[in-house]
Enzyme design. Sequence first.
Site, PDB file in Angstrom:
ATOM      1  N   SER A   1     -73.203  12.152  23.433  1.00 26.67           N
ATOM      2  CA  SER A   1     -73.610  13.174  24.401  1.00 26.67           C
ATOM      3  C   SER A   1     -72.451  13.355  25.381  1.00 26.67           C
ATOM      4  O   SER A   1     -71.508  12.554  25.395  1.00 26.67           O
ATOM      5  CB  SER A   1     -74.856  12.710  25.149  1.00 26.67           C
ATOM      6  OG  SER A   1     -74.529  11.549  25.913  1.00 26.67           O
TER       7      SER A   1
ATOM      8  N   ASP B   1     -73.022  15.860  20.734  1.00 24.78           N
ATOM      9  CA  ASP B   1     -74.464  16.120  20.846  1.00 24.78           C
ATOM     10  C   ASP B   1     -74.715  16.922  22.133  1.00 24.78           C
ATOM     11  O   ASP B   1     -74.249  16.531  23.211  1.00 24.78           O
ATOM     12  CB  ASP B   1     -75.179  14.750  20.903  1.00 24.78           C
ATOM     13  CG  ASP B   1     -76.686  14.853  20.797  1.00 24.78           C
ATOM     14  OD1 ASP B   1     -77.177  15.820  20.185  1.00 24.78           O
ATOM     15  OD2 ASP B   1     -77.372  13.941  21.316  1.00 24.78           O
TER      16      ASP B   1
ATOM     17  N   GLU C   1     -79.189  25.125  18.768  1.00 22.08           N
ATOM     18  CA  GLU C   1     -80.625  24.875  18.975  1.00 22.08           C
ATOM     19  C   GLU C   1     -81.355  26.138  19.394  1.00 22.08           C
ATOM     20  O   GLU C   1     -80.857  26.921  20.190  1.00 22.08           O
ATOM     21  CB  GLU C   1     -80.798  23.784  20.047  1.00 22.08           C
ATOM     22  CG  GLU C   1     -82.257  23.446  20.343  1.00 22.08           C
ATOM     23  CD  GLU C   1     -82.425  22.169  21.177  1.00 22.08           C
ATOM     24  OE1 GLU C   1     -81.570  21.263  21.066  1.00 22.08           O
ATOM     25  OE2 GLU C   1     -83.406  22.093  21.933  1.00 22.08           O
TER      26      GLU C   1
ATOM     27  N   HIS D   1     -87.281  14.446  23.779  1.00 22.52           N
ATOM     28  CA  HIS D   1     -86.233  13.442  23.990  1.00 22.52           C
ATOM     29  C   HIS D   1     -86.762  12.291  24.834  1.00 22.52           C
ATOM     30  O   HIS D   1     -87.606  12.497  25.713  1.00 22.52           O
ATOM     31  CB  HIS D   1     -85.051  14.075  24.737  1.00 22.52           C
ATOM     32  CG  HIS D   1     -84.210  14.986  23.888  1.00 22.52           C
ATOM     33  ND1 HIS D   1     -83.926  16.284  24.243  1.00 22.52           N
ATOM     34  CD2 HIS D   1     -83.587  14.772  22.703  1.00 22.52           C
ATOM     35  CE1 HIS D   1     -83.160  16.825  23.312  1.00 22.52           C
ATOM     36  NE2 HIS D   1     -82.936  15.946  22.365  1.00 22.52           N
ATOM     37  N   GLY D   2     -86.266  11.097  24.595  1.00 22.90           N
ATOM     38  CA  GLY D   2     -86.597   9.951  25.444  1.00 22.90           C
ATOM     39  C   GLY D   2     -87.915   9.304  25.065  1.00 22.90           C
ATOM     40  O   GLY D   2     -88.371   9.399  23.919  1.00 22.90           O
TER      41      GLY D   2
ATOM     42  N   GLY E   1     -85.015  14.007  19.174  1.00 23.70           N
ATOM     43  CA  GLY E   1     -86.094  13.275  19.837  1.00 23.70           C
ATOM     44  C   GLY E   1     -86.974  12.514  18.862  1.00 23.70           C
ATOM     45  O   GLY E   1     -88.196  12.489  18.983  1.00 23.70           O
TER      46      GLY E   1
ATOM     47  N   VAL F   1     -81.403   9.999  16.679  1.00 26.85           N
ATOM     48  CA  VAL F   1     -82.056   8.846  17.316  1.00 26.85           C
ATOM     49  C   VAL F   1     -81.101   8.255  18.351  1.00 26.85           C
ATOM     50  O   VAL F   1     -79.933   8.019  18.067  1.00 26.85           O
ATOM     51  CB  VAL F   1     -82.417   7.755  16.280  1.00 26.85           C
ATOM     52  CG1 VAL F   1     -83.106   6.571  16.972  1.00 26.85           C
ATOM     53  CG2 VAL F   1     -83.306   8.309  15.180  1.00 26.85           C
ATOM     54  N   ASN F   2     -81.622   8.035  19.530  1.00 21.49           N
ATOM     55  CA  ASN F   2     -80.856   7.372  20.584  1.00 21.49           C
ATOM     56  C   ASN F   2     -81.728   6.315  21.273  1.00 21.49           C
ATOM     57  O   ASN F   2     -81.440   5.125  21.248  1.00 21.49           O
ATOM     58  CB  ASN F   2     -80.371   8.427  21.594  1.00 21.49           C
ATOM     59  CG  ASN F   2     -79.461   7.839  22.650  1.00 21.49           C
ATOM     60  OD1 ASN F   2     -78.940   6.736  22.493  1.00 21.49           O
ATOM     61  ND2 ASN F   2     -79.263   8.564  23.735  1.00 21.49           N
TER      62      ASN F   2
HETATM   63  P1  13P Z   1     -84.211  10.204  21.311  1.00 17.83           P
HETATM   64  O1  13P Z   1     -83.396   9.619  22.435  1.00 17.83           O
HETATM   65  O2  13P Z   1     -85.548  10.611  21.762  1.00 17.83           O
HETATM   66  O3  13P Z   1     -84.178   9.355  20.110  1.00 17.83           O
HETATM   67  O4  13P Z   1     -83.490  11.583  20.900  1.00 17.83           O
HETATM   68  C1  13P Z   1     -82.173  11.572  20.483  1.00 17.83           C
HETATM   69  C2  13P Z   1     -81.657  12.949  20.368  1.00 17.83           C
HETATM   70  O5  13P Z   1     -82.375  13.866  20.035  1.00 17.83           O
HETATM   71  C3  13P Z   1     -80.225  13.164  20.643  1.00 17.83           C
HETATM   72  O6  13P Z   1     -79.901  14.517  20.631  1.00 17.83           O
END
Ligand code: 13P
Length: 283
Positions: A50, A82, A134, A180-181, A209, A231-232
């Site tokens: 990001s 990203d 997007e 997200h998150g 997300g 995934v983050n």
């Molecule tokens: P999460 O952090 O919810 O896994 O989402 C990651 C994401 O969409 C990065 O663009």
Amino acid sequence: MALIPMEEILADANEKNYAVGGFNINNLEALQAIIEAAEAEQAPIILQTSEGAIRYINMEYAVAMAKAAAEKASVPIAFHLDHGESFAKIIECIRNDYSSVMIDGSKLPFEENIALTSKVVEAASAVGVSVEAELGQLGGVEDDVVVEEKDATLTNPDEAAEFIDKTGIDALAVAIGTAHGVYKGDPDLDFERLEKINNEVDIPLVLHGASGVPDADIARSIELGINKINVNTAFQQAFTAKMREILEDPDVYDPRKICGPAKDAMKEKVIEKIRLFGSDGKA
Ligand code: 13P
């Protein structure tokens, strides 16, 4: 192997109906966890940063790490921006050897999103860099991208086809109910909408997300055309949970004894996601 454009990785996923991880890196150990997992599973990987991660790591360091990983790895690796917010940031990433970028014009009116995205595609495609964009907006928080639930909008299937036609992007991130998150309630994915989008368009679709989405919903999304899954949060949680556990011992002070096992815990989570997405053995 050198870093390769995301498009090359996603073409195979699109043809064979599996998804490749778009996995965020925020530090060296995260990169190590993802690469070790990808090697163990022989899976292609899209490493991504990001804008916040770039600020934290430093762009030159981030690119150098990704390039070194790709040179040593036996699996295909793309390095992707990203949620790029501006044309300037996209150009900076391209000049620094990213092999793929996302321009996120999702908060703009439709026509303005098309104009910005088209400009990015023109510049990126001239130098062989892939572009994700997007349409619709996910709720939640992803570093600099903060969208209140009330402002989240789902992707309109008719607009999706027109958007792809007019911009020439390589992959489209869709909003179908993920966030997200960390999820506040259970995610409620609109599979009917995803099916309609998939019927209207041919290019790989991207699910953002994905951290808190149940496995069965991920599997269904892949059946309905999702070929890249971001995934983050789930990886950060796995990493940090292990750190907390280790730090209960007040005698531990060597960062390697904290971050090393945290990396291994994250690696296990990455392997789990790779298998769920069906990209194991596809390198
Ligand atoms: P999460 O952090 O919810 O896994 O989402 C990651 C994401 O969409 C990065 O663009």
